[in-house]
Design a protein around this motif. Structure first.
Motif, short mmCIF file in Angstrom:
data_model
loop_
_atom_site.label_atom_id
_atom_site.label_comp_id
_atom_site.label_asym_id
_atom_site.label_seq_id
_atom_site.Cartn_x
_atom_site.Cartn_y
_atom_site.Cartn_z
N THR A 72 -5.89 9.35 3.30
CA THR A 72 -7.17 8.94 2.73
C THR A 72 -8.27 9.04 3.79
O THR A 72 -8.02 8.80 4.97
N ILE A 123 -6.28 -0.54 6.00
CA ILE A 123 -6.98 0.66 6.48
C ILE A 123 -5.98 1.62 7.11
O ILE A 123 -5.98 2.83 6.84
N THR A 124 -5.08 1.08 7.93
CA THR A 124 -4.06 1.90 8.60
C THR A 124 -3.16 2.60 7.58
O THR A 124 -2.87 3.79 7.71
N ARG A 157 0.82 -1.21 0.00
CA ARG A 157 0.00 0.00 0.00
C ARG A 157 0.86 1.27 0.00
O ARG A 157 0.35 2.38 0.19
N ASP A 191 -13.11 5.90 2.55
CA ASP A 191 -12.36 5.39 1.39
C ASP A 191 -11.30 4.39 1.83
O ASP A 191 -11.02 3.41 1.12
N SER A 192 -10.70 4.61 2.99
CA SER A 192 -9.71 3.66 3.51
C SER A 192 -10.32 2.29 3.71
O SER A 192 -9.72 1.26 3.36
N GLU A 208 -3.79 3.37 4.47
CA GLU A 208 -4.51 4.42 3.74
C GLU A 208 -4.71 5.66 4.61
O GLU A 208 -4.56 6.79 4.13
N ILE A 209 -5.02 5.46 5.87
CA ILE A 209 -5.15 6.61 6.78
C ILE A 209 -3.83 7.36 6.88
O ILE A 209 -3.80 8.60 6.87
N ALA A 243 -9.39 -1.00 1.45
CA ALA A 243 -8.85 -2.15 2.17
C ALA A 243 -9.68 -3.40 1.92
O ALA A 243 -9.14 -4.50 1.73
#
Length: 266
Positions: free
Chosen positions: A231, A223-224, A32, A235-236, A226-227, A240
């Motif tokens: 993001t 998710i982590t 990612r 959207d995260s 993307e944050i 994910a």
């Protein structure tokens, strides 16, 4: 500029076969496009056949890991994995509050997707009291949602009520992963409830494969990541979920029995 590249942190155990835990998190961070750091809480000896031994890291060592990362890196988001007892949960919470590691994604590793207990019963109350209120996003599977809310889930309405209960416990955003039953499940439905009150379902096919180790770790890690890149939370979660779906669908043959997902699938 120094420290401007997105950096993320996993607080988890090391899984020697690379399929789950810290290794799955770091695989995901890499794919990612975030720089992954780690606080190792325990080390597990195992392979695709099972887990055969484990050791817990000393408290002084864990404290030093947190301090060293805080002294040097600019971590934008963090996640927790398996924290096996009350003392470990308290230690991690204390250190997370002490330093600035950004929003926290809590993967409450309590019960496997097949319903097997992983967390000691006496630590559940500590997790609910100490860790859940720190969660920017919490990612329980179906069985973990039941344990956290102490309610049996039999319907979509029950799942929505469980998510609302987790919000009341202090979590800001919730994704409850759908129930998986080999031979019965055809479609998997994940439910998302956001801090704003917006909610939605994410549907996808069920893949009948033994190569699913680390799906929960990888979802929370994605998710982590993307944050950490800036993001939005919604959207995260969507990114994910799609990432893990592809990683299961396009598997790789590693190990003889219960293998990993394919973190490099596109």
């Amino acid at each position: 500029m120094v420290n401007e590249f997105p950096q993320a942190l996993t607080i988890a155990g090391s899984d020697s076969d690379g399929s789950a835990g810290m290794q799955a998190d770091l695989h995901t961070f890499f794919v990612r496009k975030t720089y992954g750091t780690s606080v190792i809480t325990a080390c597990v000896a195992g392979n695709s056949y099972g887990i055969h031994d484990s050791v817990t890291m000393p408290e002084r060592f864990i404290n030093q890991e947190f301090k060293d990362l805080a002294d040097d890196f600019k971590i934008k988001a963090a996640k927790t994995g398996m924290l096996d007892d009350t003392n470990m949960i308290k230690l991690v919470v204390e250190n997370y509050k002490k330093y600035d590691f950004g929003p926290l994604v809590v993967d409450p590793v309590i019960v496997t997707k097949h319903g097997n207990m992983l967390l000691k019963e006496d630590a559940l109350a500590t997790l609910i009291e100490k860790l859940v209120p720190l969660a920017t996003v919490i990612t329980p599977n179906f069985y973990e949602a039941e344990k956290l809310t102490n309610k049996e889930i039999k319907s979509d309405k029950d799942i929505k009520q469980a998510a609302q209960a987790l919000i009341k416990m202090g979590a800001k955003n919730v994704i409850i992963k759908g129930k998986h039953i080999a031979g019965e499940t055809k479609q998997v439905k994940d439910y998302v409830l956001l801090e704003s009150g917006k909610d939605f379902w994410i549907d996808g096919p069920y893949y009948d494969t033994t190569h699913k180790n680390g799906t929960g770790d990888s979802l929370s890690a994605a998710i982590t990541a993307e944050i950490a890149k800036g993001t939005s939370i919604e959207d995260s979660i969507r990114i994910a979920d799609d990432y893990v779906d592809k990683a299961i669908k396009n598997g790789i043959e590693v190990g003889h029995k219960f293998g990993p997902i394919n973190h490099w699938a596109e």
